[in-house]
Structure formats: C-alpha cells, structure tokens
Design a protein around this motif. Structure first.
Motif, PDB file in Angstrom:
ATOM      1  N   TYR A   4      -0.278   7.638   3.489  1.00 51.13           N
ATOM      2  CA  TYR A   4       0.779   6.860   4.117  1.00 51.13           C
ATOM      3  C   TYR A   4       2.101   6.963   3.364  1.00 51.13           C
ATOM      4  CZ  TYR A   4      -2.836   4.999   7.122  1.00 51.13           C
ATOM      5  OH  TYR A   4      -3.851   4.884   8.020  1.00 51.13           O
ATOM      6  N   GLU A  17       9.718  -1.867   1.390  1.00 49.48           N
ATOM      7  CA  GLU A  17       8.935  -2.276   2.562  1.00 49.48           C
ATOM      8  C   GLU A  17       8.009  -1.161   3.026  1.00 49.48           C
ATOM      9  OE1 GLU A  17       8.500  -5.326   3.881  1.00 49.48           O
ATOM     10  OE2 GLU A  17       9.754  -5.934   2.185  1.00 49.48           O
ATOM     11  N   GLU A  18       8.481   0.076   2.923  1.00 47.38           N
ATOM     12  CA  GLU A  18       7.663   1.219   3.331  1.00 47.38           C
ATOM     13  C   GLU A  18       6.434   1.363   2.436  1.00 47.38           C
ATOM     14  OE1 GLU A  18       8.273   2.988   6.065  1.00 47.38           O
ATOM     15  OE2 GLU A  18      10.149   1.952   6.468  1.00 47.38           O
ATOM     16  N   LYS A  20       5.024  -1.084   0.690  1.00 46.22           N
ATOM     17  CA  LYS A  20       4.142  -2.219   0.997  1.00 46.22           C
ATOM     18  C   LYS A  20       3.354  -1.949   2.275  1.00 46.22           C
ATOM     19  CE  LYS A  20       6.734  -5.810  -1.402  1.00 46.22           C
ATOM     20  NZ  LYS A  20       7.543  -7.021  -1.287  1.00 46.22           N
ATOM     21  N   SER A  21       4.006  -1.356   3.257  1.00 46.93           N
ATOM     22  CA  SER A  21       3.326  -1.024   4.512  1.00 46.93           C
ATOM     23  C   SER A  21       2.239   0.028   4.281  1.00 46.93           C
ATOM     24  CB  SER A  21       4.349  -0.525   5.534  1.00 46.93           C
ATOM     25  OG  SER A  21       3.712  -0.142   6.719  1.00 46.93           O
ATOM     26  N   ALA A  22       2.529   1.020   3.456  1.00 43.53           N
ATOM     27  CA  ALA A  22       1.545   2.064   3.139  1.00 43.53           C
ATOM     28  C   ALA A  22       0.324   1.454   2.453  1.00 43.53           C
ATOM     29  CB  ALA A  22       2.182   3.129   2.251  1.00 43.53           C
ATOM     30  N   ASN A  24      -0.699  -1.638   2.726  1.00 46.87           N
ATOM     31  CA  ASN A  24      -1.394  -2.436   3.730  1.00 46.87           C
ATOM     32  C   ASN A  24      -2.226  -1.553   4.652  1.00 46.87           C
ATOM     33  OD1 ASN A  24      -1.976  -4.983   4.950  1.00 46.87           O
ATOM     34  ND2 ASN A  24      -0.617  -4.406   6.628  1.00 46.87           N
ATOM     35  N   HIS A  25      -1.661  -0.408   5.081  1.00 49.73           N
ATOM     36  CA  HIS A  25      -2.413   0.523   5.934  1.00 49.73           C
ATOM     37  C   HIS A  25      -3.655   1.045   5.218  1.00 49.73           C
ATOM     38  CE1 HIS A  25       1.165   0.893   8.595  1.00 49.73           C
ATOM     39  NE2 HIS A  25       0.223   1.083   9.496  1.00 49.73           N
ATOM     40  N   GLN A  28      -6.261  -1.649   5.124  1.00 49.53           N
ATOM     41  CA  GLN A  28      -6.824  -1.815   6.458  1.00 49.53           C
ATOM     42  C   GLN A  28      -7.785  -0.686   6.788  1.00 49.53           C
ATOM     43  OE1 GLN A  28      -6.468  -4.593   8.277  1.00 49.53           O
ATOM     44  NE2 GLN A  28      -8.009  -3.725   9.646  1.00 49.53           N
ATOM     45  N   GLN A  48      -2.728  -6.026  -2.717  1.00 49.29           N
ATOM     46  CA  GLN A  48      -1.422  -5.573  -2.258  1.00 49.29           C
ATOM     47  C   GLN A  48      -0.370  -5.762  -3.344  1.00 49.29           C
ATOM     48  OE1 GLN A  48      -1.347  -8.052   1.273  1.00 49.29           O
ATOM     49  NE2 GLN A  48      -1.270  -6.245   2.585  1.00 49.29           N
ATOM     50  N   TYR A  52       1.289  -2.725  -5.465  1.00 45.56           N
ATOM     51  CA  TYR A  52       2.720  -2.490  -5.325  1.00 45.56           C
ATOM     52  C   TYR A  52       3.393  -2.464  -6.693  1.00 45.56           C
ATOM     53  CZ  TYR A  52       7.621  -2.888  -4.375  1.00 45.56           C
ATOM     54  OH  TYR A  52       8.962  -2.659  -4.368  1.00 45.56           O
TER      55      TYR A  52
END
Length: 126
Positions: A4, A17-18, A20-22, A24-25, A28, A48, A52
């Motif tokens: 990601y 934010e990118e 953090k999103s990676a 989270n993905h 998941q 998370q 990070y």
C-alpha cells in the motif's frame, strides 16, 4: 504495508494520512485473511499508532533496495552455478567464487539446493 505504501504517489508533500491509510489497509487485510485476526481486532489502534511512529520512509526505501539487490544477486549466482556445472567446474570452486561475492555459506548451500531441484532444460535439435 509495503504494497500500500508503494501505491502512494511520490509527488504528495504530506504523506501522513496516506501512510496511516496504508497501515490501516494492511491491518484490515490481515484480519480478512485471518492472520493474527484476534490480536489485530483487539489491538488495532495500538498497532496503527506504533507502526506509524516506527515507520521510517528512508529505512523503508533502503529495505526495498536491499531486497531488490539480494534478489538480483541470487539470480546471478544461480546463473553462475548453472554455467559452472554445465562447464564441468567443480562445485567447490564455484562456492569459493560465490563466497567472494559476499554470499554466506547457508545462502550458497540454499542456492545449490535450489539448482538441484530445477529440472534441466534439454535443447531440441530441430
């Protein structure tokens, strides 16, 4: 995570934010694939945050570069073994050459084992 993070466009100035999103993905994906599912469900937020703050882009990029270099080295070493064996060069001599390239004994033994598992290619005379 690497998958990601690689997808993050390089021209983004603030990647917080990118990243953090990676993270989270990736968490998941683990949950969906039942990889440490109970742990991630219980400690998702902690993982998370910890991931990070521990994430270091420079280290990440070096790791990717090292993995690519190692893969290329192993491929070249396999080709060396293949050529040496087809040329009748003793394995011991080839192992010395590979060691001089910086490969350790365990890696060299693994490469030779992989080569033994390979099916030899037979050239057609057509």
């Amino acid at each position: 995570m690497r998958k990601y993070i690689k997808e993050i466009p390089k021209d983004i100035d603030d990647k917080e934010e990118e990243i953090k999103s990676a993270i989270n993905h990736a968490i998941q994906d683990c949950i969906e694939q039942d990889i440490l599912k109970a742990f991630f469900e219980k400690h998702r937020r902690e993982v998370q945050d910890m991931t990070y703050w521990d994430y270091n882009e420079e280290l990440h990029n070096k790791t990717i570069a090292n993995e690519a270099t190692e893969k290329a080295t192993h491929k070249a070493a396999q080709e060396m073994i293949r050529l040496a064996q087809s040329g009748g060069i003793p394995d011991a001599q080839t192992k010395v050459s590979l060691k001089n390239l910086g490969l350790n004994d365990d890696t060299i033994d693994d490469l030779f084992a992989q080569m033994k598992d390979e099916k030899p290619t037979v050239l057609s005379s057509n």
